[in-house]
Write an enzyme that holds these catalytic residues in place. Structure first.
Site, PDB file in Angstrom:
ATOM      1  N   CYS A 166       0.836  -1.195   0.000  1.00 51.34           N
ATOM      2  CA  CYS A 166       0.000   0.000   0.000  1.00 51.34           C
ATOM      3  C   CYS A 166       0.872   1.247   0.000  1.00 51.34           C
ATOM      4  O   CYS A 166       0.408   2.359  -0.127  1.00 51.34           O
ATOM      5  CB  CYS A 166      -0.980   0.012   1.164  1.00 51.34           C
ATOM      6  SG  CYS A 166      -0.268   0.613   2.680  1.00 51.34           S
TER       7      CYS A 166
ATOM      8  N   ASP B 181       2.860   2.877   2.190  1.00 56.70           N
ATOM      9  CA  ASP B 181       3.342   3.521   3.402  1.00 56.70           C
ATOM     10  C   ASP B 181       3.694   2.448   4.413  1.00 56.70           C
ATOM     11  O   ASP B 181       2.960   1.496   4.595  1.00 56.70           O
ATOM     12  CB  ASP B 181       2.274   4.411   4.049  1.00 56.70           C
ATOM     13  CG  ASP B 181       1.546   5.261   3.046  1.00 56.70           C
ATOM     14  OD1 ASP B 181       2.169   5.645   2.048  1.00 56.70           O
ATOM     15  OD2 ASP B 181       0.352   5.532   3.280  1.00 56.70           O
TER      16      ASP B 181
ATOM     17  N   CYS C  58       6.591   8.994   2.341  1.00 56.85           N
ATOM     18  CA  CYS C  58       6.931  10.238   1.664  1.00 56.85           C
ATOM     19  C   CYS C  58       7.478  11.266   2.653  1.00 56.85           C
ATOM     20  O   CYS C  58       7.594  11.000   3.850  1.00 56.85           O
ATOM     21  CB  CYS C  58       5.693  10.787   0.984  1.00 56.85           C
ATOM     22  SG  CYS C  58       4.502  11.372   2.178  1.00 56.85           S
TER      23      CYS C  58
ATOM     24  N   CYS D 144      -0.799  10.933   5.653  1.00 58.10           N
ATOM     25  CA  CYS D 144       0.555  10.492   6.028  1.00 58.10           C
ATOM     26  C   CYS D 144       0.790  10.641   7.521  1.00 58.10           C
ATOM     27  O   CYS D 144       1.628   9.941   8.094  1.00 58.10           O
ATOM     28  CB  CYS D 144       1.607  11.297   5.269  1.00 58.10           C
ATOM     29  SG  CYS D 144       1.246  11.521   3.531  1.00 58.10           S
TER      30      CYS D 144
HETATM   31  S1  FES Z   1       3.034   8.267   3.224  1.00 52.19           S
HETATM   32 FE1  FES Z   1       1.753   7.971   1.571  1.00 52.19          FE
HETATM   33  S2  FES Z   1       1.680   9.910   0.670  1.00 52.19           S
HETATM   34 FE2  FES Z   1       2.703  10.210   2.458  1.00 52.19          FE
END
Ligand code: FES
Ligand SMILES: Cc1ncc(COP(=O)(O)O)c(C=O)c1O
Lengths: 124, 391
Positions: A36, A38, A61, A105
């Site tokens: 997925c 993350d 991210c 996030c």
């Molecule tokens: S962790 Fe998925 S967009 Fe930031």
């Protein structure tokens, strides 16, 4: 698009606090998966009902790195009950806001902590 | 040139800087020669002359006749007119279109729309390098196949398709061949005759021309109908008062391609190969996506294991380097790009993809600067990554 991150987000992205692993952690909790996209692992050390130490690693991210960094900073030294009140809303607020698309996030670290504590209590 | 470099642009597959010569060519058409090409007076005549002269330049750049070139509002519109216009016009011949799984959304989404109104679409798979197989194409052909639409080169990984063979095979089966050449135009010589192309889409802003202008080449005699109705401009295929400044700019950009291309290809290829080689040599657990040689001369697409692409793009942006990633994270369903997934790149690699796309303006100094920055940047993110395992 373009990155619309404020200076505080950038600071936590460029100089993240509490990155790494804790060898003597009481709880290690991973949320998310590479599928997925993350992924975050929290290493938590408890003492006298308090978060004595906490570290994180994430495959995520910039916003995930920044918010996880801030989250660890916010919960360190707090009692478990207080730390559980540090939700993603609190993190987003303290960091000074995130672009709409990046709000999710900030869920990673609080989710990992909540899950970690639930499992820890079950074991006790 | 190190710290004084302010910003380095390596996202030319997204869009390019407009060439100064293009801007200068366009300027008179805003406030001096601003006529409507449909008008009878001298202003109209100036506009018509500019329109037709630009059409000749675009035609020359792809080996077509001027009357086979239709100006549009860009690559997206060219693709839409090609696919919808041909399928709607040829309903009596058949209802089947063949495309690939790695097309740009301007083709894929148009195909999905065509499916909702009764057409049938085959999405051909690609191999690990991103290449469509001619055998698969042959096998997908039916007597209802009207159109084959396969892109010339892919926008993410830069893989070049064997379009000449695809065109020939399409014609053997009595189908028309459209190619989205938005990324290849200006990077690969294109000749619509040699490459067996019936319809071809190109766009101004990817070749140092302005945004919002493009062209569709339609081989003379190809049955096609408009999808926009109005005053009958562009021989009825694309109504709307011609965007003369944009058309003039696009014409100039095409003229520059016709004169520069060989030189540009050589210089971009050199920079591309040095970027690829040096990154792969200096950063472990790193892989080139796409084909090593059947590849756009301006495309570098590399996956860094255990690094999230967007975090890398942000790190680069902080040092003034503009690049892009094939991963796009949206709440709850973060996926790698459909192109990398079609190429069966594992998630952990696909999510860490980084694309550099060069232009003729990039220099070796810029490449050296980037090569200095990348290894520590990747290492920093890997040290933080829950997926990274040091050996
Ligand atoms: S962790 Fe998925 S967009 Fe930031
Ligand atoms: C392969 C490809 N086709 C079509 C387009 C769309 O072109 P435009 O932006 O001119 O509509 C692009 C641009 O991103 C592209 O890369």
């Amino acid at each position: 698009m373009g990155f619309e991150f404020n200076e505080k987000v950038i600071d936590h992205f460029e100089n993240p606090r509490n990155v790494g692993e804790l060898e003597d952690a009481d709880i290690v909790e991973t949320v998310g998966s590479p599928v997925c996209g993350d992924m975050l692992t929290l290493y938590i050390k408890l003492k006298d009902g308090k978060v004595n130490d906490v570290k994180f690693k994430t495959f995520g991210c910039g916003a995930a790195i920044a918010t996880s960094s801030l989250f660890t900073e916010l919960i360190k030294g707090k009692t478990i009950e207080e730390a559980l009140k540090v939700t993603s809303d609190v993190v987003v607020d303290v960091i000074g806001g995130l672009p709409e698309k990046k709000v999710h996030c900030s869920l990673l670290a609080p989710d990992a902590f909540k899950q970690a504590i639930e499992k820890y209590k079950e074991k006790q | 040139m190190t710290s004084e470099i302010d910003r380095i642009y390596l996202d030319n597959s997204a869009t390019t800087a407009v060439d100064r010569k293009v801007i200068n060519a366009m300027l008179p058409f805003f406030d001096v020669k601003y006529g409507n090409a449909s008008s009878l007076h001298s202003f109209g005549k100036e506009a018509t002359d500019a329109l037709e002269s630009s059409r000749r330049k675009v035609a020359t750049a792809v080996g077509a006749m001027p009357k086979e070139v239709y100006f549009t509002a860009g690559g997206t519109e060219s693709n839409n007119i090609a696919l919808q216009g041909v399928m709607l016009k040829n309903k009596s011949r058949g209802n089947h279109i063949i495309t690939s799984s790695i097309e740009h959304p301007a083709v894929l989404e148009t195909c999905e729309f065509l499916e909702t109104i009764g057409f049938e679409v085959t999405y051909l798979p690609v191999d690990k390098m991103g290449i469509v197989s001619l055998d698969d194409l042959d096998g997908a052909m039916t007597d209802k196949t009207v159109l084959v639409s396969i892109m010339h080169a892919n926008n993410e990984v830069g893989t070049i398709q064997p379009i000449r063979e695809i065109g020939a095979l399409s014609h053997e089966h009595g189908a028309l061949f459209h190619t989205d050449a938005v990324q290849s135009f200006g990077k690969i010589p294109i000749d619509v005759e040699y490459n067996n192309i019936d319809l071809l889409s190109i766009s101004g802003h990817k070749v140092h021309g302005p945004k919002g202008i493009g062209a569709l080449y339609v081989r003379e005699g190809t049955p096609i109908q408009p999808i926009i109705y109005g005053g009958g401009h562009e021989r009825g295929l694309r109504s709307s008062t011609e965007n003369i400044p944009g058309i003039v700019g696009f014409g100039k950009a095409c003229e520059l391609i016709s004169t520069h291309l060989d030189k540009d290809i050589i210089s971009m290829t050199k920079l591309r190969d040095s970027l690829i080689k040096e990154i792969l040599d200096s950063v472990p657990k790193t892989k080139l996506n796409g084909h090593p040689t059947k590849r756009l001369c301006n495309n570098v697409n590399i996956s860094f294991e255990a690094v999230e692409g967007e975090a890398l793009v942000l790190s680069l942006d902080r040092t003034g380097i503009a690049a892009s990633t094939g991963s796009a994270c949206s709440s709850k369903n973060f996926t790698a790009s459909h192109v990398l997934l079609s190429m069966k790149i594992p998630d952990i690699m696909a999510l860490g993809s980084l694309r550099f796309s060069l232009s003729r303006y990039n220099t070796q100094d810029e490449i050296s600067y980037i090569l200095d920055k990348i290894p520590p940047m990747v290492q920093r993110l890997r040290d933080m990554s829950s997926l990274w395992k040091e050996e």
